[in-house]
Scaffold this motif. Structure first.
Motif, PDB file in Angstrom:
ATOM      1  N   ALA A 184       1.004  -1.439  -0.213  1.00  0.00           N
ATOM      2  CA  ALA A 184       0.153  -0.858   0.008  1.00  0.00           C
ATOM      3  C   ALA A 184       1.054   0.724  -0.129  1.00  0.00           C
ATOM      4  O   ALA A 184       0.597   2.662  -0.584  1.00  0.00           O
ATOM      5  N   GLN A 185       2.088   1.527   0.390  1.00  0.00           N
ATOM      6  CA  GLN A 185       2.722   2.089   0.657  1.00  0.00           C
ATOM      7  C   GLN A 185       3.537   2.590  -0.674  1.00  0.00           C
ATOM      8  O   GLN A 185       3.525   3.497  -0.796  1.00  0.00           O
ATOM      9  N   ILE A 186       3.496   1.199  -0.933  1.00  0.00           N
ATOM     10  CA  ILE A 186       4.298   1.918  -2.316  1.00  0.00           C
ATOM     11  C   ILE A 186       2.945   2.148  -3.479  1.00  0.00           C
ATOM     12  O   ILE A 186       3.359   3.044  -4.213  1.00  0.00           O
ATOM     13  N   ARG A 187       2.115   1.188  -3.637  1.00  0.00           N
ATOM     14  CA  ARG A 187       1.051   1.852  -4.827  1.00  0.00           C
ATOM     15  C   ARG A 187       0.915   3.595  -4.324  1.00  0.00           C
ATOM     16  O   ARG A 187       0.591   4.343  -5.092  1.00  0.00           O
ATOM     17  N   GLU A 188       0.879   3.496  -2.571  1.00  0.00           N
ATOM     18  CA  GLU A 188       1.157   5.537  -1.958  1.00  0.00           C
ATOM     19  C   GLU A 188       2.145   6.609  -3.182  1.00  0.00           C
ATOM     20  O   GLU A 188       1.785   6.830  -3.457  1.00  0.00           O
ATOM     21  N   PRO A 208      -2.144   3.292 -11.172  1.00  0.00           N
ATOM     22  CA  PRO A 208      -2.628   1.929 -10.641  1.00  0.00           C
ATOM     23  C   PRO A 208      -1.204   1.237 -11.224  1.00  0.00           C
ATOM     24  O   PRO A 208      -0.297   1.447 -11.761  1.00  0.00           O
ATOM     25  N   VAL A 209      -0.535  -0.189  -9.732  1.00  0.00           N
ATOM     26  CA  VAL A 209      -0.124  -0.967  -9.888  1.00  0.00           C
ATOM     27  C   VAL A 209      -0.799  -2.110 -10.682  1.00  0.00           C
ATOM     28  O   VAL A 209      -1.378  -2.911  -9.547  1.00  0.00           O
ATOM     29  N   VAL A 210      -0.148  -2.352 -11.865  1.00  0.00           N
ATOM     30  CA  VAL A 210      -0.825  -3.912 -12.122  1.00  0.00           C
ATOM     31  C   VAL A 210      -0.002  -5.083 -13.161  1.00  0.00           C
ATOM     32  O   VAL A 210       0.831  -4.461 -13.431  1.00  0.00           O
ATOM     33  N   GLY A 211      -0.073  -6.168 -12.634  1.00  0.00           N
ATOM     34  CA  GLY A 211       0.302  -7.365 -13.209  1.00  0.00           C
ATOM     35  C   GLY A 211      -0.062  -7.928 -13.863  1.00  0.00           C
ATOM     36  O   GLY A 211      -1.459  -8.129 -13.490  1.00  0.00           O
ATOM     37  N   GLU A 212      -0.038  -8.753 -14.906  1.00  0.00           N
ATOM     38  CA  GLU A 212      -0.670  -9.183 -16.175  1.00  0.00           C
ATOM     39  C   GLU A 212      -0.199 -10.360 -16.216  1.00  0.00           C
ATOM     40  O   GLU A 212       0.951 -11.104 -16.571  1.00  0.00           O
ATOM     41  N   GLY A 213      -0.896 -11.735 -16.469  1.00  0.00           N
ATOM     42  CA  GLY A 213      -0.416 -13.145 -17.522  1.00  0.00           C
ATOM     43  C   GLY A 213      -1.950 -13.554 -17.983  1.00  0.00           C
ATOM     44  O   GLY A 213      -2.359 -13.399 -18.113  1.00  0.00           O
ATOM     45  N   HIS A 214      -0.694 -14.644 -18.360  1.00  0.00           N
ATOM     46  CA  HIS A 214      -1.913 -15.753 -19.642  1.00  0.00           C
ATOM     47  C   HIS A 214      -1.451 -16.516 -19.392  1.00  0.00           C
ATOM     48  O   HIS A 214      -0.582 -16.974 -19.084  1.00  0.00           O
ATOM     49  N   TYR A 215      -2.947 -17.760 -19.707  1.00  0.00           N
ATOM     50  CA  TYR A 215      -1.903 -19.373 -19.496  1.00  0.00           C
ATOM     51  C   TYR A 215      -2.423 -19.681 -21.253  1.00  0.00           C
ATOM     52  O   TYR A 215      -3.504 -18.935 -21.380  1.00  0.00           O
ATOM     53  N   GLN A 216      -2.006 -20.420 -21.605  1.00  0.00           N
ATOM     54  CA  GLN A 216      -1.862 -20.683 -23.347  1.00  0.00           C
ATOM     55  C   GLN A 216      -1.508 -22.062 -23.597  1.00  0.00           C
ATOM     56  O   GLN A 216      -0.479 -22.651 -22.935  1.00  0.00           O
ATOM     57  N   SER A 217      -2.679 -22.970 -24.059  1.00  0.00           N
ATOM     58  CA  SER A 217      -1.670 -24.641 -23.915  1.00  0.00           C
ATOM     59  C   SER A 217      -2.280 -24.632 -26.011  1.00  0.00           C
ATOM     60  O   SER A 217      -3.093 -23.621 -26.488  1.00  0.00           O
ATOM     61  N   GLU A 218      -1.103 -25.437 -26.215  1.00  0.00           N
ATOM     62  CA  GLU A 218      -1.467 -25.698 -27.818  1.00  0.00           C
ATOM     63  C   GLU A 218      -2.211 -27.107 -28.319  1.00  0.00           C
ATOM     64  O   GLU A 218      -1.666 -27.866 -27.539  1.00  0.00           O
ATOM     65  N   GLY A 219      -2.146 -26.916 -29.173  1.00  0.00           N
ATOM     66  CA  GLY A 219      -2.359 -29.155 -29.825  1.00  0.00           C
ATOM     67  C   GLY A 219      -4.224 -28.912 -29.988  1.00  0.00           C
ATOM     68  O   GLY A 219      -4.373 -27.758 -30.223  1.00  0.00           O
TER      69      GLY A 219
END
Lengths: 283, 736
Positions: B544-548, B553-564
């Protein structure tokens, strides 16, 4: 046309509405009427609720009869002290209907008026020699023997303006009654076969009266012919006698087929369940 | 919790569907005049109105665009939407619905999928001759050699009937046009799929449709596809008002169901119980429209050999159009029908060889390193543990149940193998809030399985924070990123991976920000309990202090992708990686059969699943229990019965599901990986396909009769006990 909902304060008032509005339908607990409405099997313009009419939900002893008010819930009959004492088979049957949520809403008056062939109480009422009390706005109450009340699938001998106000069961000292239900599917299903049996025994334990009625296998409860039930008077209700009656019931009744079982299957089950019910009478 | 069916929007109209009473007919005329005169009715729309309004495609379907928004020209099943009555109140549209006068010319119909493949069968779709709705095949080894090696060959045909998902909450949808944008709130397991489908139907650019969903009151596959949304959106476009459609129970039965299937299975075995050859022919009943069947029949193909090492396998799986309710995935999708066949037959082989059913399974179980019928080399298999768990749950081989007067007891076991949706994609975004809490933005749907709590748990674990510091956003395609669907027991694994990646990304960003703020190298920063610490130095700095400090906004993004997956393969020669991992399940049952009535009472039932790394042992147990109870219905009582081509029991008085009084003593096994970093496996449907064959095997153990048709109704069992032919589907409704 929007459906109107009326709550008359007296039986006379309710009956007058039924007479004036042929397109009206009586509703008490609503467990049957609401289902039929939702499935669009009926399309009334007025629902006449009996819920505001006082005094229809009482159980009382009147002369030699147990009078059960039409608005008494099936759960109250299943648990009631008087019903358990004087009509234990009826209490059993009411306790087997649907589930507790249904039983808390459904009423005995609604149950008989619906005349659903696949319901538990009607067969017991016939086996106990019960009568249905019907009233109108003006005429004196009419008492219809249960055996004459159920006319066909979902059809009774009630006149359009008659309202069921009570169901009355004769009090017979020493009579035993049982109801046994066979469900072919879920534990909350309607009966595939229901057997009501009642009997009196003399001091030496021999049969002095016997009634066997099979429900849910035809348009109306099927009473086993007196030629069969009378033939065992004076006998002990033992294995051989029971087996003979059960076989006779299976032979005599021509059951319907539906989703709960074919005609062939019901014939097999009638024999099993009549045997089981009669054994229950001896215990 | 909030549900779509409780949602109302200002100015909305209600709509009710007029449905075909015939399984197959030509629409001669639709007369809406009387219905249109009912006060409160705003519009009565039919297929012709969709056709004449050229702004959208009159038909839809993800794999095959074969389903009309509203039927025109022809109806292909009893219950198909023919017209939509739209008005200001439910009472008005209900009243008007019966006044829509549709004239039909009845055509010959076909209900059974095997019959639909014959030359003389009525044809449903001109574009798809022979009623073909998917055809797949695979082959491994040398069948001739396999049959020669076999000492015995056991053959059988196993039938699973159509069934209904019966989610407690019916489908419901509210649709509104906002200028050229379409906004739909609907009961769906796949909000982005519905968005894509609506964009295609209404010819809109990506992102022009917004789909929201709330918590679902059960789904089981019934809400995995676009169903009622096109109707609602069309009506909303024509009336320029929000339009709401809520199905009643009967309509749920008429909207989507489970594939009936006929499975012919021949298996060759050596005298010692080793399986050496298996031929499989599966015919799925797709119903009147394709939905996912062209692909799902391929998933069925891959799952059809069962969890056994068989060197020579030849399998063919087809789906066929029939004049019945369209079908879709149904918990244990496409697999229950197969497992009923191969696990019933496994006990038949054991009986023919006088072997113990557990011993014959143990001899043939797939193990790590084995090659499957698709040619894939398998790993991470745990059948030995599942089999042992199932056997011990019902005390296999000990306390052999005594049979009392007129009643016989027996025990049965079954195992299953299942693929998961491949390829698939899940995306997640984690946003640090000013108060230090973290919002999980994702399109995974809560359908009663505890998805929201699972997401919170996984994100909190990845961030080393409290579960209570996680906020889980509701799926809304305008703001929550893409996810294929909440189905196929994929969510914990795939969304879990996306959330873990998003959490790592969020931490990375926080590390970078903290390094700048604190003027230390990034490598010296460590994370613990929602804060960063500089190694060997003073007090922690909270997120919270870092955000302040950042003030943004501090945002992290991620994904999962399977193939085949199957869609990359030749359907008639399936070979290669069909799934990212293999779902493994087990069930065991002890039953008592009343020999006089045929009634089967399940005394105890066990469900087991391989969970990989279990996120919540409690929820694994609940899923196994749910699978057992759900499976009990299909084993003992559930069947949609067609009479003259019309569903005859589309209500819960005539279509039975288990009541709580039918539920036996239930046990659960969660097999977990020894590796703390193992990927989690979904467990929502692993035990389910094994339940019916386990019960069937227990009935066989108790009585010696083998039932090859579901459900095991009391009458069917009694007929078998008396040596009579199997029963045709029952007469459905009470007499008039």
């Amino acid at each position: 046309m929007p459906l109107r909902f009326v709550e008359p304060a007296t039986v006379a008032e309710a009956s007058a509405i039924l007479r004036a509005e042929p397109d009206s339908k009586v509703i008490s607990g609503g467990t049957a009427v609401v289902l039929m409405l939702r499935q669009r099997l009926i399309d009334p313009s007025i629902l006449v609720s009996l819920s505001q009419i006082p005094g229809l939900a009482r159980m009382s002893l009147v002369d030699k009869w147990l009078r059960i008010g039409a608005l008494t819930s099936l759960q109250d009959i299943a648990e009631g002290a008087e019903s358990r004492m004087y009509a234990s088979g009826l209490a059993d049957a009411c306790g087997h209907v649907g589930n507790v949520r249904v039983r808390n809403r459904a009423t005995i008056g609604g149950n008989v008026a619906e005349a659903d062939y696949a319901s538990d109480p009607p067969a017991v009422l016939v086996s106990l020699g019960a009568r249905v009390c019907a009233e109108t706005a003006d005429a004196p109450p009419r008492h219809i023997p249960a055996a004459d009340f159920f006319a066909d699938y979902y059809t009774t001998t009630l006149a359009t303006d008659e309202i069921v106000t009570s169901v009355e069961i004769p009090i017979v000292t020493g009579r035993r009654s049982v109801y046994q239900k066979f469900r072919s599917r879920s534990s909350e299903d309607r009966p595939c076969v229901g057997v009501a049996a009642s009997a009196c025994f003399n001091a030496s334990g021999l049969v002095s009266a016997l009634e066997v009625v099979v429900g849910a296998v035809a348009a109306t409860p099927q009473r086993l012919s007196p030629s069969v039930t009378q033939s065992v008077i004076g006998s002990r209700l033992g294995g051989d006698v029971i087996a003979t009656i059960a076989a006779e019931a299976s032979r005599a009744i021509k059951p319907i087929g539906d989703a709960r079982g074919s005609s062939w299957y019901r014939s097999q089950i009638i024999e099993v369940m009549v045997r089981s019910a009669l054994s229950g009478l001896t215990q | 919790m909030s549900y779509v069916s409780n949602h109302r929007v200002p100015g909305q109209l209600e709509a009710k569907v007029v449905r075909s009473p015939y399984p197959h007919a030509r629409i001669v005329a639709v007369d809406a005049e009387r219905a249109g005169r009912v006060p409160g009715v705003v519009a009565v729309l039919a297929g012709a109105d969709v056709l004449s309004d050229g702004r959208q495609s009159p038909v839809f379907g993800r794999l095959r665009s074969d389903q009309p928004i509203l039927a025109y020209d022809r109806v292909r099943y009893a219950g198909e939407p023919v017209a939509l009555v739209v008005g200001t109140s439910l009472a008005a549209v209900e009243a008007a619905r019966s006044l829509v006068d549709v004239q039909y010319e009845v055509l010959p119909h076909v209900v059974d999928a095997v019959e639909a493949g014959t030359a003389s069968a009525p044809q449903l779709h001109r574009e798809w001759p022979g009623n073909g709705c998917g055809e797949w095949a695979m082959r491994i080894g040398d069948m001739g050699a396999g049959w020669r090696e076999a000492d015995i060959v056991v053959e059988g045909t196993y039938y699973s009937p159509p069934a209904s998902h019966v989610p407690m909450e019916p489908h419901c949808c509210v649709s509104a046009w906002e200028g050229e944008r379409l906004h739909v709130i609907t009961t769906t397991q796949a909000p982005h799929r519905v968005r894509q489908d609506l964009e295609t139907i209404f010819r809109l650019a990506e992102g022009q449709v917004r789909v929201e969903t709330f918590d679902l009151g059960g789904a089981f596959g019934a809400k995995g596809q676009t169903l009622i949304e096109p109707m609602a959106a069309f009506a909303s476009r024509v009336t320029s008002r929000p339009v709401r459609i809520e199905l009643d129970r009967e309509e749920v039965f008429l909207t989507i169901g489970k594939h009936a299937a006929t499975v012919r299975l021949s298996t060759g075995a050596r005298r010692d119980g080793t399986l050496v050859a298996r031929r499989i022919e599966v015919v799925y009943n797709a119903g009147a429209y394709a939905l996912s069947s062209p692909h799902a029949s391929g998933q069925g193909l891959v799952r059809s050999p069962g969890p056994y090492r068989i060197a020579n396998v030849e399998a063919r799986s087809v789906a066929r159009y029939t004049n019945t309710v369209p079908t879709g995935p149904f918990r244990g999708a496409m697999t229950s029908q197969l497992a009923f066949a191969y696990e019933s037959q496994m006990d038949e082989i054991a009986a023919a060889l006088s072997m113990d059913p557990v011993a014959i399974r143990r001899r043939n179980l797939l193990c790590d390193g084995d090659v499957y019928a698709t040619g894939e080399r398998l790993h991470d298999l745990h059948y030995e543990q599942l089999l042992n768990g199932a056997a011990s749950a019902i005390e296999w081989g000990e306390n052999e149940p005594a049979s009392s007067r007129g009643r016989s007891r027996g025990k049965g076991i079954a195992l299953i193998i299942k693929t998961t949706l491949t390829p698939s994609r899940s995306e997640a975004r984690l946003e640090l809030q000013p108060d230090g809490r973290v919002t999980i933005w994702c399109s995974g749907v809560e359908l009663g399985q505890g998805a929201r709590e699972t997401f919170a748990r996984m994100a909190a674990a990845a961030l080393d924070m409290e579960d209570g510091s996680m906020l889980v956003a509701r799926p809304d395609t305008d703001v929550t990123p893409f996810d294929s669907s909440t189905s196929s027991s994929r969510t914990t694994a795939s969304m879990g991976a996306a959330i873990a990646a998003a959490a790592a990304d969020l931490r990375l960003k926080l590390t970078q920000m903290a390094a700048v703020e604190l003027r230390v190298p990034e490598a010296s920063i460590v994370h613990a309990r929602g804060a960063v610490l500089v190694e060997g130095q003073g007090l922690p700095v909270t997120y919270a202090q870092i955000r302040e400090g950042v003030g943004a906004p501090v945002v992290g993004e991620g994904h999962y992708q399977s193939e085949g997956g199957l869609s990359t393969m030749n359907p008639l020669d399936v070979h290669g990686t069909t799934t990212v991992h293999w779902h493994q399940g087990a069930a065991a049952a002890e039953v008592e059969v009343d020999r006089e009535t045929g009634r089967v009472t399940v005394l105890r039932c066990h469900g087991g699943a391989y969970a990989g790394r279990a996120i919540s042992p409690h929820r694994v147990r609940q899923q196994n229990q749910g699978s057992v109870i759900f499976g009990l219905g299909q084993a003992l009582m559930e069947e949609v019965v067609y009479r003259d081509g019309v569903p005859a029991n589309p209500n819960l008085a005539e279509y039975m599901i288990p009541s709580i009084l039918d539920v036996p003593m239930v046990s659960s096994q969660s097999v977990e990986s020894d590796d703390p970093e193992a990927e989690p496996h979904g467990v929502g449907e692993m035990a389910l396909p094994a339940v019916a064959p386990a019960i069937g095997n227990a009935i066989f153990a108790a009585t010696g009769v083998r039932l090859r048709r579901l459900p095991f109704t009391a009458e069917r069992v009694l007929r078998a006990l008396r040596g009579m032919d199997d029963l045709e589907p029952p007469v459905a409704a009470p007499p008039p």
